[in-house]
Design an enzyme around this catalytic site. Structure first.
Site, PDB file in Angstrom:
ATOM      1  CB  THR A 158      16.078  64.083  63.840  1.00 34.72           C
ATOM      2  OG1 THR A 158      15.981  64.878  65.014  1.00 34.72           O
ATOM      3  CG2 THR A 158      14.912  64.392  62.925  1.00 34.72           C
TER       4      THR A 158
ATOM      5  CG  HIS B  13      13.014  59.579  65.850  1.00 33.90           C
ATOM      6  ND1 HIS B  13      12.309  58.764  66.697  1.00 33.90           N
ATOM      7  CD2 HIS B  13      13.779  60.368  66.636  1.00 33.90           C
ATOM      8  CE1 HIS B  13      12.635  59.046  67.946  1.00 33.90           C
ATOM      9  NE2 HIS B  13      13.529  60.014  67.930  1.00 33.90           N
TER      10      HIS B  13
ATOM     11  CD  GLU C  39      23.367  66.452  63.701  1.00 36.12           C
ATOM     12  OE1 GLU C  39      24.447  65.826  63.761  1.00 36.12           O
ATOM     13  OE2 GLU C  39      22.482  66.377  64.571  1.00 36.12           O
TER      14      GLU C  39
ATOM     15  CB  ILE D  81      22.282  66.902  72.947  1.00 37.13           C
ATOM     16  CG1 ILE D  81      22.202  66.698  71.414  1.00 37.13           C
ATOM     17  CG2 ILE D  81      21.885  68.321  73.307  1.00 37.13           C
ATOM     18  CD1 ILE D  81      20.837  66.979  70.807  1.00 37.13           C
TER      19      ILE D  81
ATOM     20  N   GLY E 123      14.848  67.403  75.981  1.00 35.68           N
ATOM     21  CA  GLY E 123      14.483  66.019  75.648  1.00 35.68           C
ATOM     22  C   GLY E 123      13.020  65.928  75.257  1.00 35.68           C
ATOM     23  CB  ILE E 124      11.352  65.024  72.245  1.00 33.51           C
ATOM     24  CG1 ILE E 124      11.998  66.355  71.798  1.00 33.51           C
ATOM     25  CG2 ILE E 124       9.933  64.908  71.712  1.00 33.51           C
ATOM     26  CD1 ILE E 124      12.233  66.448  70.311  1.00 33.51           C
TER      27      ILE E 124
ATOM     28  CB  VAL F  65      15.185  74.329  74.890  1.00 28.14           C
ATOM     29  CG1 VAL F  65      16.246  74.794  73.906  1.00 28.14           C
ATOM     30  CG2 VAL F  65      15.369  75.003  76.241  1.00 28.14           C
TER      31      VAL F  65
HETATM   32  P1  NAD Z   1      20.019  60.347  72.966  1.00 23.65           P
HETATM   33  O1  NAD Z   1      18.809  59.516  72.769  1.00 23.65           O
HETATM   34  O2  NAD Z   1      21.288  59.943  72.300  1.00 23.65           O
HETATM   35  O3  NAD Z   1      20.330  60.478  74.525  1.00 23.65           O
HETATM   36  C1  NAD Z   1      19.366  60.330  75.533  1.00 23.65           C
HETATM   37  C2  NAD Z   1      20.036  59.619  76.690  1.00 23.65           C
HETATM   38  O4  NAD Z   1      19.124  59.566  77.786  1.00 23.65           O
HETATM   39  C3  NAD Z   1      20.442  58.182  76.348  1.00 23.65           C
HETATM   40  O5  NAD Z   1      21.849  58.012  76.545  1.00 23.65           O
HETATM   41  C4  NAD Z   1      19.619  57.356  77.346  1.00 23.65           C
HETATM   42  O6  NAD Z   1      20.303  56.192  77.799  1.00 23.65           O
HETATM   43  C5  NAD Z   1      19.402  58.377  78.471  1.00 23.65           C
HETATM   44  N1  NAD Z   1      18.377  57.993  79.432  1.00 23.65           N
HETATM   45  C6  NAD Z   1      17.361  57.109  79.287  1.00 23.65           C
HETATM   46  N2  NAD Z   1      16.695  56.970  80.461  1.00 23.65           N
HETATM   47  C7  NAD Z   1      17.297  57.779  81.367  1.00 23.65           C
HETATM   48  C8  NAD Z   1      17.070  58.073  82.740  1.00 23.65           C
HETATM   49  N3  NAD Z   1      16.056  57.503  83.434  1.00 23.65           N
HETATM   50  N4  NAD Z   1      17.890  58.951  83.348  1.00 23.65           N
HETATM   51  C9  NAD Z   1      18.896  59.535  82.664  1.00 23.65           C
HETATM   52  N5  NAD Z   1      19.165  59.299  81.357  1.00 23.65           N
HETATM   53  C10 NAD Z   1      18.377  58.439  80.723  1.00 23.65           C
HETATM   54  O7  NAD Z   1      19.604  61.829  72.529  1.00 23.65           O
HETATM   55  P2  NAD Z   1      20.441  63.124  72.088  1.00 23.65           P
HETATM   56  O8  NAD Z   1      20.690  63.079  70.614  1.00 23.65           O
HETATM   57  O9  NAD Z   1      21.591  63.386  73.011  1.00 23.65           O
HETATM   58  O10 NAD Z   1      19.301  64.203  72.326  1.00 23.65           O
HETATM   59  C11 NAD Z   1      18.811  64.436  73.637  1.00 23.65           C
HETATM   60  C12 NAD Z   1      17.322  64.654  73.664  1.00 23.65           C
HETATM   61  O11 NAD Z   1      17.020  65.910  73.053  1.00 23.65           O
HETATM   62  C13 NAD Z   1      16.478  63.629  72.895  1.00 23.65           C
HETATM   63  O12 NAD Z   1      15.281  63.402  73.623  1.00 23.65           O
HETATM   64  C14 NAD Z   1      16.182  64.328  71.593  1.00 23.65           C
HETATM   65  O13 NAD Z   1      14.989  63.853  70.995  1.00 23.65           O
HETATM   66  C15 NAD Z   1      16.020  65.743  72.064  1.00 23.65           C
HETATM   67  N6  NAD Z   1      16.250  66.806  71.056  1.00 23.65           N
HETATM   68  C16 NAD Z   1      15.437  67.867  71.145  1.00 23.65           C
HETATM   69  C17 NAD Z   1      15.631  68.949  70.297  1.00 23.65           C
HETATM   70  C18 NAD Z   1      14.760  70.140  70.430  1.00 23.65           C
HETATM   71  O14 NAD Z   1      14.834  71.024  69.582  1.00 23.65           O
HETATM   72  N7  NAD Z   1      13.960  70.229  71.498  1.00 23.65           N
HETATM   73  C19 NAD Z   1      16.668  68.937  69.354  1.00 23.65           C
HETATM   74  C20 NAD Z   1      17.518  67.813  69.318  1.00 23.65           C
HETATM   75  C21 NAD Z   1      17.299  66.757  70.185  1.00 23.65           C
HETATM   76 ZN    ZN Z   2      20.327  67.044  64.635  1.00 23.44          ZN
END
Ligand code: NAD
Ligand code: ZN
Length: 345
Positions: A44, A47, A68, A179, A267-268, A290
């Site tokens: 975040t 972004h 955090e 995550i 994932g978003i 979630v």
């Molecule tokens: P991150 O961007 O570090 O990790 C995402 C991973 O997905 C990357 O390593 C990327 O290489 C991988 N990826 C891309 N294409 C792929 C594919 N086709 N198959 C498998 N993996 C692939 O993100 P993060 O900090 O670990 O967070 C995970 C997700 O959760 C993000 O989308 C984030 O925005 C979301 N998030 C949501 C909330 C919520 O409350 N819903 C809170 C925190 C984070």
């Molecule tokens: Zn965070």
């Protein structure tokens, strides 16, 4: 204590963050003042750094960013009687309202009026943070400050992973970001059978293997079906944890699920993305979105698991002083890192 502090802030509607001098926040009767010791850089924050469409729509300027953190209580509001000076704390960064039906029913994490520190309200990338005492989470001795600083994303992982019963189940995690990797460790800890994690970034998959006992699959090069056959899986994954926000990852997950499988989505996706609903219907798949952490059930579970040996420390790949914040953000953007912890002392 000086009445000024160092803080990392968005000072103009443009990319980047600046180290500024800001007044130390004044606290209200129900707040605590926390001297921040360690903070984690979150996706975040990237972004917000990049000032993408979401950030431009959401984040007021100027704003101290960051959510955090771990630190120590240095001042108590006059109504606060269950915390003490010097207490080590982390905290829930979602500040909830008290008016909605969900909130009044105790489902605080579903309150639509929620405001996030470092996103809508002044954040934790600062020497001092004002936080409602309600949101402060005391840290036991078993949880040091750097782990305390990443309980927010660990909480996302725990909330998602504990969405469905994982005992003895085969679990597919798409996305080996910090995550996803922590969710794999949680799934192992609570007794899943096989935990498979996919990514397209080999550095991330290598890190996943260092953190926990997981089967890494680079879906850019390997066939997930062959990996499943190698594990003697016959019918598909019982539970899916979507942690990439990537359309192809979700499609692949739906294909790899067992009939009646359950998927939790953290994932978003970057925008609207097409979903093959008939596959989901005919496979009788349950989908759960979630958001954040359950307030405060996720915190209880997460702290109990950490005290009981859940070890996610190796997901922290970089530690640096906050004065090096530019290097921290660059490293995070390179994709060649896990969690990055900034030291404010
Ligand atoms: P991150 O961007 O570090 O990790 C995402 C991973 O997905 C990357 O390593 C990327 O290489 C991988 N990826 C891309 N294409 C792929 C594919 N086709 N198959 C498998 N993996 C692939 O993100 P993060 O900090 O670990 O967070 C995970 C997700 O959760 C993000 O989308 C984030 O925005 C979301 N998030 C949501 C909330 C919520 O409350 N819903 C809170 C925190 C984070
Ligand atoms: Zn965070």
């Amino acid at each position: 204590m000086s009445n000024e502090m160092k803080a990392l802030a968005k000072t103009a509607p443009a990319p980047g963050l600046d180290m500024i001098r800001a007044p130390v926040p004044e606290i209200g009767p129900d707040d605590v003042l926390i001297r921040v010791k360690k903070t984690g850089i979150c996706g975040t924050d990237i972004h917000i750094w990049d000032w993408d469409d979401w950030a431009a729509r959401t984040v007021p300027v100027p704003l101290i960013t960051g959510h955090e953190f771990a630190g120590e209580i240095v001042e108590l509001g006059k109504n606060v009687d269950d915390l003490h000076l010097g207490q080590r704390v982390s905290g829930e960064g979602h500040l909830i309202g008290k008016h909605s039906r969900q909130s009044r029913s105790g489902r605080f994490h579903l309150d639509p009026e929620t405001r996030g520190i470092g996103v809508n309200e002044q954040g934790a990338f600062a020497e001092y943070l004002r936080l409602p005492a309600f949101n402060a989470i005391p840290l036991p001795d078993a949880i040091d400050d750097e782990i305390g600083a990443i309980l927010d994303p660990l909480g996302n992982a725990v909330h998602t992973a504990l969405s469905f019963d994982l005992v003895g189940e085969d679990v597919l995690i798409t996305g080996a970001g910090p995550i996803g990797i922590m969710a794999a460790a949680v799934a192992q800890h609570v007794g899943a059978r096989h935990v498979v994690i996919t990514d397209v970034n080999p550095d991330r998959l290598a890190l996943a293997e260092q953190v926990t006992d997981v089967v890494p699959v680079n879906v850019a090069e390997e066939d997930l079906r062959e990996v499943m056959a190698g594990l003697k899986m016959k019918e598909g994954f019982d539970v899916g944890l979507e942690m990439s926000g990537n359309q192809r990852a979700l499609d692949q997950m739906v294909e790899a699920m067992v009939m009646g499988g359950r998927i939790a989505l953290l994932g978003i996706p970057p925008g609207k993305s097409p979903v093959d609903w008939s596959r989901i219907v005919f496979k009788a798949i349950t989908l759960k979105g979630v958001y954040g952490r359950e307030i405060f059930e996720t915190w209880y579970k997460m702290i109990a698991m950490l005290e009981d040996g859940l070890d996610i420390r190796r997901v922290i790949t970089h530690r640096m002083h906050v004065d090096d914040f530019r290097r921290g953000f660059e490293t995070m953007k390179s994709g060649k890192s896990g969690k990055i912890v900034l030291d404010w002392e």
